[in-house]
Design a protein around this motif. Structure first.
Motif, short mmCIF file in Angstrom:
data_model
loop_
_atom_site.label_atom_id
_atom_site.label_comp_id
_atom_site.label_asym_id
_atom_site.label_seq_id
_atom_site.Cartn_x
_atom_site.Cartn_y
_atom_site.Cartn_z
N ILE A 52 0.83 -1.20 0.00
CA ILE A 52 0.00 0.00 0.00
C ILE A 52 0.87 1.25 0.00
CG2 ILE A 52 -1.91 1.15 1.20
CD1 ILE A 52 -2.56 -1.50 2.51
N GLU A 53 2.10 1.16 0.52
CA GLU A 53 2.98 2.31 0.61
C GLU A 53 3.64 2.65 -0.73
OE1 GLU A 53 5.77 1.75 3.73
OE2 GLU A 53 4.27 1.02 5.18
N LEU A 54 3.52 1.78 -1.72
CA LEU A 54 4.09 2.09 -3.03
C LEU A 54 3.36 3.28 -3.63
CD1 LEU A 54 4.48 -1.51 -4.53
CD2 LEU A 54 6.27 -0.06 -3.59
N PRO A 55 4.08 4.25 -4.19
CA PRO A 55 3.41 5.46 -4.71
C PRO A 55 2.44 5.17 -5.85
CG PRO A 55 5.74 5.40 -5.33
CD PRO A 55 5.54 4.31 -4.35
N ASP A 59 -3.21 4.56 -7.61
CA ASP A 59 -3.81 4.88 -8.91
C ASP A 59 -4.08 3.66 -9.77
OD1 ASP A 59 -3.60 7.56 -8.17
OD2 ASP A 59 -1.57 7.72 -9.01
N ILE A 60 -3.52 2.51 -9.44
CA ILE A 60 -3.72 1.34 -10.30
C ILE A 60 -5.10 0.73 -10.06
CG2 ILE A 60 -1.26 0.83 -10.38
CD1 ILE A 60 -1.71 -1.33 -8.31
N ASN A 81 -8.34 -3.69 -0.74
CA ASN A 81 -8.21 -2.31 -1.18
C ASN A 81 -8.97 -2.02 -2.47
OD1 ASN A 81 -6.02 -0.63 0.53
ND2 ASN A 81 -5.48 -2.79 0.53
N GLY A 82 -9.85 -2.92 -2.85
CA GLY A 82 -10.75 -2.66 -3.98
C GLY A 82 -10.12 -2.77 -5.35
#
Length: 454
Positions: A52-55, A59-60, A81-82
């Motif tokens: 989740i911490e990946l920038p 947006d993906i 996370n949908g």
């Protein structure tokens, strides 16, 4: 983080052996053991949460996660996370991918398991239109410059090549690997890697995230001159792609030489029980030749008979009380306090339940360990817990006070004070509602979980 460097004259297989042995030596491995697979490790859930911490994660829309056991928490994080979740079909059999989504019947934890992939997943084939924004791979070893070593079967590379051919992935697709810190190397020999090896952009561990600054070139598609006829025959997806490329006039000439299979020794993660001695007569050695004759023959047979170990026989008769209480004159009077054998093996009886509480309004993400630790901190630890956390409730069972506790002036848990404390608990700091508590009617038989084993 533990970072290792590689010595000269090594192979991919020797690196795998080093990682697998290190998992056993440092007790990092979890079920089903590290050898000959992407190893499952302690801290896989912490590493999955760092996705989740990946920038780019916010947006993906779609993520593909490999079906390996250590990536099971990563698949759960993606669904929670949908995001759209795709999982490769194990060994690419039956179809290319399986699409997983919450069905309202099974929990997300169950859906992301191997059972969920086979029974809940929707088949996705090469003719379907879809795009993958992030690819999460498992690894046996990976270097900080993005070079990855898998378990050696080559399925991850084939899946990437097929997805590249059908335009399901492109240069914008982010490639991530989730590993333990001890699987990260400073560098790996460049000569070990070929044009079909898939590099990574991010390395996620339980403690850190490593971004590859200089991205390595990716495979451009399927390299038919590397694949053998046996490999194509065993994978239906490759057969379909071969027919498609032949119809387009592309060269699909296969490799003439068959793959050389790596012979790996048997490795056991657990300690195997030794085989019982068969009692067979060992072969004669040196002077033990039975054809020698004379006086030496009888002597040799006697020596061989002495070397043959007779199997031990154990008596299963229970020892009587008189036998158990026999004292050993050499040991003095200490043996008088030793109880009989039968008395030592008796199981302790469970304490009768005094009252049970129904605790509801529990978040589905809460684990039984969190509730147990919270109750211990408040000093109201129950004797047993019947856990139904995935449905939002559980039962707490408090036993009657023993006579020894009364003699020691230990007051039993008052039911009113226990209810008051539980109602004020918040297992999740972000939860808006407190826990609901209800007194249950006495139950004679109930399925419980011993919380000491949780």
């Amino acid at each position: 983080m533990f970072i290792f460097s590689i010595a000269d004259a090594v192979t991919k297989e020797s690196i795998r052996e080093e990682v697998w042995s290190n998992f056993i030596k440092n007790k990092i491995a979890l079920y089903p053991g590290p050898y000959f697979r992407i190893p499952n490790f302690k801290g896989a859930e912490k590493a999955a949460e760092k996705l989740i911490e990946l920038p780019e994660f916010k947006d993906i829309k779609s993520v593909e996660v490999n079906p390996d056991k250590p990536l099971e928490p990563s698949r759960r994080v993606v669904l929670e996370n949908g995001k759209e979740l795709y999982v490769p079909s194990p060994r690419i059999q039956g179809c290319l991918l399986k699409k997983l989504a919450s069905d309202g019947v099974n929990s997300i934890r169950k859906i992301v398991t191997r059972w969920g992939i086979e029974n809940v997943g929707i088949k996705v084939d090469v003719n379907d239109k879809f795009h993958i924004d992030m690819l999460v791979l498992g690894s046996v070893a990976v270097s900080k410059d993005g070079r990855r070593i898998g378990k050696g079967s080559g399925f991850a590379d084939i899946e990437f090549a097929v997805l590249k051919e059908i335009n399901a992935i492109d240069d914008s697709t982010i490639i991530v690997t989730v590993v333990h810190d001890t699987q990260v190397y400073d560098e790996l020999p460049k000569e070990l890697f070929k044009k079909y090896d898939v590099p990574v952009d991010y390395i996620v561990t339980p403690t850190t995230i490593i971004k590859v600054e200089n991205k390595l070139p990716r495979p451009e598609g399927i390299y038919w001159d590397i694949l053998t006829e046996t490999r194509v025959k065993n994978i239906d997806v490759l057969q379909k792609m071969k027919e498609k490329h032949e119809s387009e006039g592309r060269d699909t000439t296969l490799c003439a030489t068959e793959e050389t299979t790596v012979v790996r020794p048997k490795r056991y993660w657990f300690r195997r029980r030794p085989r019982r001695f068969s009692g067979k007569k060992p072969k004669a050695q040196n002077g033990d030749d039975p054809q020698a004759g004379g006086d030496d023959e009888g002597q040799n047979e006697k020596q061989v008979a002495e070397r043959v170990r007779k199997p031990r026989r154990f008596s299963r008769r229970p020892r009587s009380q008189s036998e158990g209480q026999k004292s050993n004159p050499e040991a003095g009077d200490n043996n008088e306090n030793i109880p009989p054998q039968g008395a030592r093996n008796k199981k302790k009886k469970s304490k009768p339940i005094d009252y049970s509480l129904l605790v509801s309004n529990i978040g589905k993400s809460v684990r039984v360990r969190e509730l147990k630790n919270a109750l211990i901190e408040k000093g109201i630890k129950p004797n047993n817990i019947t856990w139904r956390g995935w449905k939002g409730f559980c039962y707490l069972h408090y036993a009657k006070t023993a006579k020894k506790q009364v003699e020691e002036d230990k007051e039993p848990f008052a039911i009113d004070s226990v209810i008051e404390i539980i109602q004020e608990l918040k297992l999740n700091p972000t939860a808006e509602n407190n826990l609901n508590v209800k007194i249950m009617e006495p139950i004679t038989r109930i399925e419980t979980i011993n919380i000491t084993a949780v």
